[in-house]
Design a protein around this motif. Structure first.
Motif, PDB file in Angstrom:
ATOM      1  N   CYS A  39       3.171  33.822  36.107  1.00 55.99           N
ATOM      2  CA  CYS A  39       4.384  33.044  36.248  1.00 55.99           C
ATOM      3  C   CYS A  39       5.421  32.989  37.441  1.00 55.99           C
ATOM      4  O   CYS A  39       5.274  34.097  38.183  1.00 55.99           O
ATOM      5  N   ILE A  40       6.318  32.322  37.715  1.00 57.44           N
ATOM      6  CA  ILE A  40       6.979  32.143  38.685  1.00 57.44           C
ATOM      7  C   ILE A  40       8.105  33.315  38.677  1.00 57.44           C
ATOM      8  O   ILE A  40       8.570  34.113  39.729  1.00 57.44           O
ATOM      9  N   ILE A  41       8.525  33.641  37.448  1.00 53.24           N
ATOM     10  CA  ILE A  41       9.430  34.598  37.430  1.00 53.24           C
ATOM     11  C   ILE A  41       8.711  36.319  37.212  1.00 53.24           C
ATOM     12  O   ILE A  41       9.450  37.232  36.774  1.00 53.24           O
ATOM     13  N   ARG A  42       7.488  36.320  37.487  1.00 55.47           N
ATOM     14  CA  ARG A  42       6.807  37.493  37.244  1.00 55.47           C
ATOM     15  C   ARG A  42       7.306  38.677  38.372  1.00 55.47           C
ATOM     16  O   ARG A  42       7.773  38.372  39.469  1.00 55.47           O
ATOM     17  N   LYS A  44       6.938  26.112  15.487  1.00 52.34           N
ATOM     18  CA  LYS A  44       7.654  24.837  15.906  1.00 52.34           C
ATOM     19  C   LYS A  44       7.770  24.868  17.617  1.00 52.34           C
ATOM     20  O   LYS A  44       6.659  25.175  18.257  1.00 52.34           O
ATOM     21  N   SER A  45       8.955  24.570  18.235  1.00 51.95           N
ATOM     22  CA  SER A  45       9.263  24.522  19.584  1.00 51.95           C
ATOM     23  C   SER A  45       9.241  25.925  19.981  1.00 51.95           C
ATOM     24  O   SER A  45       9.790  25.973  21.349  1.00 51.95           O
ATOM     25  N   ALA A  46       8.992  26.947  19.659  1.00 51.89           N
ATOM     26  CA  ALA A  46       9.267  28.426  20.193  1.00 51.89           C
ATOM     27  C   ALA A  46       8.750  28.576  21.445  1.00 51.89           C
ATOM     28  O   ALA A  46       9.362  29.085  22.763  1.00 51.89           O
ATOM     29  N   GLY A  47       7.561  27.883  21.810  1.00 55.32           N
ATOM     30  CA  GLY A  47       6.677  28.082  23.246  1.00 55.32           C
ATOM     31  C   GLY A  47       7.629  27.215  24.217  1.00 55.32           C
ATOM     32  O   GLY A  47       7.863  27.761  25.091  1.00 55.32           O
ATOM     33  N   ASN A  48       7.987  26.230  23.983  1.00 55.08           N
ATOM     34  CA  ASN A  48       8.637  25.291  24.691  1.00 55.08           C
ATOM     35  C   ASN A  48       9.991  25.718  24.943  1.00 55.08           C
ATOM     36  O   ASN A  48      10.765  25.710  26.134  1.00 55.08           O
ATOM     37  N   TYR A  49      10.789  26.587  24.097  1.00 54.08           N
ATOM     38  CA  TYR A  49      11.813  27.080  24.111  1.00 54.08           C
ATOM     39  C   TYR A  49      11.846  28.191  25.165  1.00 54.08           C
ATOM     40  O   TYR A  49      12.672  28.418  26.203  1.00 54.08           O
ATOM     41  N   VAL A  50      11.007  29.076  24.993  1.00 56.25           N
ATOM     42  CA  VAL A  50      10.724  30.254  25.866  1.00 56.25           C
ATOM     43  C   VAL A  50      10.500  29.718  27.364  1.00 56.25           C
ATOM     44  O   VAL A  50      11.056  30.391  28.053  1.00 56.25           O
ATOM     45  N   LYS A  51       9.824  28.660  27.603  1.00 59.64           N
ATOM     46  CA  LYS A  51       9.451  28.108  28.752  1.00 59.64           C
ATOM     47  C   LYS A  51      10.818  27.468  29.519  1.00 59.64           C
ATOM     48  O   LYS A  51      10.883  27.873  30.758  1.00 59.64           O
ATOM     49  N   MET A  52      11.646  27.054  28.631  1.00 56.97           N
ATOM     50  CA  MET A  52      13.011  26.357  29.322  1.00 56.97           C
ATOM     51  C   MET A  52      13.700  27.758  29.731  1.00 56.97           C
ATOM     52  O   MET A  52      14.235  27.545  30.789  1.00 56.97           O
ATOM     53  N   VAL A  53      13.939  28.799  29.087  1.00 57.54           N
ATOM     54  CA  VAL A  53      14.791  30.004  29.331  1.00 57.54           C
ATOM     55  C   VAL A  53      14.063  30.630  30.516  1.00 57.54           C
ATOM     56  O   VAL A  53      14.774  31.017  31.411  1.00 57.54           O
ATOM     57  N   HIS A  54      12.861  30.387  30.509  1.00 53.78           N
ATOM     58  CA  HIS A  54      12.072  31.117  31.717  1.00 53.78           C
ATOM     59  C   HIS A  54      12.560  30.199  33.020  1.00 53.78           C
ATOM     60  O   HIS A  54      12.864  31.097  33.975  1.00 53.78           O
ATOM     61  N   ASN A  55      12.657  29.040  33.094  1.00 50.74           N
ATOM     62  CA  ASN A  55      12.836  28.098  34.076  1.00 50.74           C
ATOM     63  C   ASN A  55      14.341  28.344  34.261  1.00 50.74           C
ATOM     64  O   ASN A  55      14.836  28.510  35.521  1.00 50.74           O
TER      65      ASN A  55
END
Length: 469
Positions: free
Chosen positions: A367-370, A179-190
């Motif tokens: 990524c930005i938080i690397r 499902k939305s696992a990828g979008n969720y991880v990106k949201m928390v990344h942000n």
């Protein structure tokens, strides 16, 4: 476009991100075609791509879909929201069962779940894939965070692994979950990104005000930090920002930039959802709030004129830099800890089956938080997959313990000097609360029972109790 080439990969939305991403795909040996309503964007891609057999573009949706090999792999890099639904509806008229649509934008995870369920009924595979690294990352190698059908991922995996950033040869992409696992991880990344950005800004402010650092000294300090355990994209670019000359005037550009932070909402979503899950992420929360406070520029100027500020407490520069380095390390680790704690809880709540070691690894490049410390973070979760919070990791206990005295001194110094360090202060409060076996919440529970008969539990016996106060 008259080419009869069959393309391996299609991309809709040829803005800067889209154009860079599709050129990256073509560079890695895949034939790629783009679609955009704007003839100018189409022309720009054709021109930059050079070879129309390898990378091409069109403004005709049917032509775009018909030129793709089966199952079709179509990625959307369009603004999040209703446009995504609109493009999906337009595509449905032309695509077939088994085809794959990937939303590469910052879509809200609940929208991704809705779209995934809707398209599954039509036997179309849908992925939400976070893409981080900005325009440069899209061109040279982003970190990609896909979630969706495991079977369909095998079809798109070769493309994603080829274009993703590499960390010591390993691609910064992995299938994260359904499902939305990828979008969720990106949201928390942000959300983590908001926290780290606020922290790097607070230390710049402190060094400038209390240490009297010039832009050159700041550049040198951040550059030195970037050679050590604070090695990270945000520390590195801050060092470069301090050195940038102002082309429209004299002096450094940074000194002419208005101090009003803007936001697109992904940090806010992280905070809101953390509250829904009951997971504390105060460093991320305050970073979101500080952008809102910064936007009140006129009110801040008025208040500045109405209230006196304390005298700045001066500090030896070398000692100050050492305290800042230890404190920023502490705050970075704890910001990651908060975000990863939220991911662990979301994984349970939404059935994502996230592997936090894998998540940390795909953040190591692109990524930005690397940051260098993500290697240690990944190893901590590898060693203890069920680790509830990074603060409890054997690797970090000693490091955090050593850094805490500097953090306390710095927070006190900033407070007595009237230099706002809300992210660092809230990080310390979070740490002190999380590591305290007894909090004054017993009084809050007593108050709730007093005015609302909400009951309470006791330390010395089982069950729930109510008192007539």
């Amino acid at each position: 476009m008259h080419s009869k080439t069959t393309f391996d990969f299609g991309l809709i939305g040829l803005g800067v991100m889209g154009r860079n991403f599709i050129l990256n795909v073509a560079d890695n040996g895949f034939k790629a075609i783009g679609y955009d309503l704007s003839q100018d964007q189409v022309n720009a891609l054709r021109e930059e791509g050079g070879n129309p057999e390898q990378v091409n573009a069109t403004t005709n949706l049917k032509e775009f879909v018909d030129s793709l090999s089966l199952p079709r792999k179509i990625m959307l890099l369009v603004p999040a929201g209703p446009i995504v639904d609109k493009v999906i509806e337009q595509l449905l008229a032309h695509i077939s069962e088994g085809d794959i649509i990937v939303d590469g934008g910052n879509s809200f995870f609940e929208d991704t779940d809705r779209r995934e369920a809707y398209l599954r009924e039509k036997k179309i595979n849908f992925f939400g894939a976070g893409v981080s690294g900005g325009a440069e990352g899209a061109r040279k190698g982003p970190s990609i965070m896909p979630g969706g059908s495991t079977e369909a991922y095998k079809e798109i995996q070769p493309v994603f692994e080829a274009v993703a950033a590499k960390y010591k040869g390993a691609p910064c992409v992995a299938y994260l979950g359904p499902k939305s696992a990828g979008n969720y991880v990106k949201m928390v990344h942000n959300g983590i990104e908001y926290g780290l950005m606020q922290l790097t800004a607070e230390f710049y402010d402190l060094l400038q005000r209390i240490g009297g650092f010039s832009n050159d000294q700041l550049a040198e300090t951040y550059n030195r930090w970037n050679q050590g355990r604070l090695q990270s994209f945000l520390v590195e670019i801050s060092s470069e920002i301090f050195q940038k000359e102002d082309e429209l005037g004299s002096g450094r550009l940074l000194d002419q930039i208005l101090d009003k932070g803007k936001q697109k909402g992904t940090g806010k979503w992280t905070s809101q959802n953390a509250m829904d899950l009951g997971i504390p992420v105060p460093t991320i929360d305050i970073a979101v709030s500080m952008r809102a406070i910064s936007a009140l520029k006129q009110e801040r100027l008025k208040a500045d004129s109405l209230y006196s500020r304390p005298t700045i407490q001066k500090k030896d520069a070398a000692e100050l830099v050492d305290m800042c380095e230890a404190s920023l390390y502490f705050a970075f680790v704890i910001t990651y800890a908060q975000g990863l704690h939220q991911l662990a809880e979301a994984s349970r709540e939404y059935g994502y089956q996230l592997n936090l070691a894998v998540v940390s690894r795909i953040w190591r490049a692109g990524c930005i938080i690397r940051a260098g410390m993500l290697e240690d973070i990944a190893n901590a979760f590898e060693k203890e997959p069920g680790l509830p919070n990074l603060i409890l990791s054997e690797h970090f206990i000693g490091e955090l313990q050593k850094a805490v005295p500097s953090v306390r001194q710095l927070v006190a110094l900033a407070a007595t000097s009237g230099v706002p360090m809300p992210a660092l202060s809230s990080t310390l409060s979070y740490f002190d609360s999380y590591t305290d076996g007894r909090l004054p919440m017993n009084l809050v529970q007593a108050q709730r029972d007093y005015f609302g008969s909400h009951t309470y539990e006791r330390l010395d016996r089982e069950g729930t109790f109510h008192t007539e106060w």
